[in-house]
Design a protein around this motif. Structure first.
Motif, PDB file in Angstrom:
ATOM      1  N   ALA A 134       5.880 -30.108   2.831  1.00 14.74           N
ATOM      2  CA  ALA A 134       5.513 -29.298   4.047  1.00 14.74           C
ATOM      3  C   ALA A 134       6.486 -28.002   4.058  1.00 14.74           C
ATOM      4  O   ALA A 134       7.726 -28.044   3.751  1.00 14.74           O
ATOM      5  CB  ALA A 134       5.470 -29.786   5.179  1.00 14.74           C
ATOM      6  N   GLN A 166       5.267 -34.719   4.011  1.00 15.09           N
ATOM      7  CA  GLN A 166       6.235 -34.237   4.802  1.00 15.09           C
ATOM      8  C   GLN A 166       7.223 -33.470   3.557  1.00 15.09           C
ATOM      9  O   GLN A 166       7.901 -32.441   3.977  1.00 15.09           O
ATOM     10  CB  GLN A 166       6.943 -35.373   5.391  1.00 15.09           C
ATOM     11  N   GLU A 167       7.163 -34.261   2.632  1.00 16.81           N
ATOM     12  CA  GLU A 167       8.219 -33.680   1.489  1.00 16.81           C
ATOM     13  C   GLU A 167       7.919 -32.206   1.001  1.00 16.81           C
ATOM     14  O   GLU A 167       8.775 -31.426   0.867  1.00 16.81           O
ATOM     15  CB  GLU A 167       8.214 -34.643   0.244  1.00 16.81           C
ATOM     16  N   ASP A 195       4.533 -39.323   3.469  1.00 13.63           N
ATOM     17  CA  ASP A 195       6.111 -38.992   3.151  1.00 13.63           C
ATOM     18  C   ASP A 195       5.895 -37.817   2.096  1.00 13.63           C
ATOM     19  O   ASP A 195       6.639 -37.007   2.032  1.00 13.63           O
ATOM     20  CB  ASP A 195       6.733 -40.317   2.240  1.00 13.63           C
ATOM     21  N   GLU A 218      -0.119 -40.596  10.294  1.00 12.91           N
ATOM     22  CA  GLU A 218       0.453 -41.683   9.310  1.00 12.91           C
ATOM     23  C   GLU A 218      -0.126 -42.940   9.233  1.00 12.91           C
ATOM     24  O   GLU A 218      -0.610 -43.311   8.136  1.00 12.91           O
ATOM     25  CB  GLU A 218       2.045 -41.783   9.782  1.00 12.91           C
ATOM     26  N   ARG A 229       3.975 -30.755  15.252  1.00 13.58           N
ATOM     27  CA  ARG A 229       4.649 -31.666  14.389  1.00 13.58           C
ATOM     28  C   ARG A 229       4.894 -33.177  15.038  1.00 13.58           C
ATOM     29  O   ARG A 229       4.679 -34.099  14.661  1.00 13.58           O
ATOM     30  CB  ARG A 229       5.412 -31.224  13.545  1.00 13.58           C
ATOM     31  N   LEU A 269       1.063 -27.771   8.196  1.00 15.19           N
ATOM     32  CA  LEU A 269       1.734 -28.219   6.903  1.00 15.19           C
ATOM     33  C   LEU A 269       2.050 -27.305   6.352  1.00 15.19           C
ATOM     34  O   LEU A 269       2.999 -27.172   5.519  1.00 15.19           O
ATOM     35  CB  LEU A 269       0.247 -29.092   6.342  1.00 15.19           C
ATOM     36  N   TRP A 307       1.830 -35.473  14.155  1.00 18.21           N
ATOM     37  CA  TRP A 307       1.913 -36.128  12.638  1.00 18.21           C
ATOM     38  C   TRP A 307       2.237 -37.649  12.770  1.00 18.21           C
ATOM     39  O   TRP A 307       1.618 -38.366  11.818  1.00 18.21           O
ATOM     40  CB  TRP A 307       3.251 -35.248  11.928  1.00 18.21           C
TER      41      TRP A 307
END
Length: 346
Positions: free
Chosen positions: A338, A335-336, A332, A323, A315, A117, A319
């Motif tokens: 990371a 991920q934004e 989301d 979720e 990932r 992350l 990942w």
């Protein structure tokens, strides 16, 4: 009557309640109540960095309350294993704890273990620091399961320590069995790296390595592998697949029973410990890397290309499994924020 660890917890809780004067109402006038809290560590003895930090927390609480609030510290193994201790914290039989949180109560706590992350110290501090975006997320989740979250206890980026042979890529990792903390998605991460993941409680790791159940340990900063298993392990590969960060917690019911003054004392003391650890963690990790090397353990840093390949693979595989546990909206956001995979360096 048969005596068990559960009975011991019940007895300890009864004694603690009988010797502790609880605030009678939300309108209590002044902080003159006396408390004896139980603080547990799942790993680390009194001489470890974590043990010393928890002693600092206890000392500050006692000092700032003029001795009204005392904290008894129980080190690794003294009150049980990792999952059992977390259970007792949620039930209120233990008041405070520093731990790798168990996802058995809420799978959203998996956000604390999402692999790759963050990919460097600066990004980790932005995520886990006092005003970090990840700290806000974690605080709400802990509240939902009855725990007060003071913040993280960061150690650094974990790796894979083994004996006999090592791997710096997916292909070479095939057939190497390593212990993984039994918390989702850590075993899944180890598997995605190419190793065979064997979930084992911390208290059983040394014997498991010694007897060949596993070939090594994974996920910890080098301190733990050097300090506890140095006679068993030959290599430490700094995979950096997880940012090793414990959580400093308190049972929320116990927390709510305190008046505002006492809450402030405990919270401020915790924050002092956290701030010191953020300053010390990187230097502490580098100190133990050198100590391990001096003792004969080979410290290995994968190449930039090998790291990027691992980040991409892990990932892609892990990942999507996370979720469903944390929800699309939260994923989301993760991920934004990371780290950019292209930012990987040696």
């Amino acid at each position: 009557m048969e005596f068990s660890l559960s009975n011991a917890f019940t007895l300890a809780r009864t004694v603690a309640i009988s010797t502790t004067i609880i605030v009678a109402s939300a309108n209590a006038v002044a902080s003159d109540q006396k408390y004896n809290f139980k603080l547990a560590l799942e790993s680390g003895d009194r001489d470890s960095a974590q043990g010393k930090s928890m002693q600092m927390w206890a000392d500050l609480i006692k000092e700032k309350s003029d001795g009204r609030m005392k904290v008894g510290i129980f080190y690794q193994g003294e009150l049980g294993g990792q999952q059992e201790l977390f259970d007792q914290l949620v039930k209120g039989n233990i008041d405070m704890m520093v731990t790798w949180p168990q996802t058995s109560y809420d799978e959203r706590l998996a956000v604390n273990y999402i692999p790759y992350l963050t990919l460097g110290w600066e990004d980790a501090l932005k995520a886990y620091g006092e005003n970090g975006w990840l700290k806000d997320i974690l605080g709400g989740v802990y509240k939902d399961i009855g725990l007060k979250y003071f913040g993280p206890y960061p150690e650094g980026f974990g790796g894979v320590a083994t004996k006999g042979r090592y791997a710096t890529n997916f292909e070479d990792a095939q057939g190497i069995k390593v212990r993984s903390t039994p918390v989702f998605p850590l075993p899944q991460t180890v598997k995605a790296l190419g190793f065979q993941a064997v979930p084992i409680d911390w208290a059983e790791v040394y014997t498991s390595i010694q007897t060949g159940v596993v070939d090594g340990d994974s996920g910890n900063v080098i301190y733990w592998d050097y300090e506890y298993f140095r006679d068993q392990l030959d290599y430490f590969v700094h995979t950096k697949h997880n940012f090793s960060s414990y959580a400093i917690l308190m049972n929320d019911e116990t927390w709510q029973e305190l008046d505002q003054e006492d809450q402030t004392i405990i919270a401020d003391a915790a924050q002092a410990v956290i701030e010191k650890q953020f300053k010390d963690a990187r230097a502490e990790d580098e100190k133990w890397i050198k100590a391990a090397q001096d003792a004969g353990m080979e410290y290995i840093v994968p190449s930039t290309e090998e790291m990027q390949a691992w980040v991409e693979r892990v990932r892609a595989e892990v990942w999507p499994q996370i979720e469903p546990a944390v929800g699309k909206e939260l994923m989301d956001k993760l991920q934004e924020n990371a780290s950019d995979p292209n930012a990987v360096t040696q």
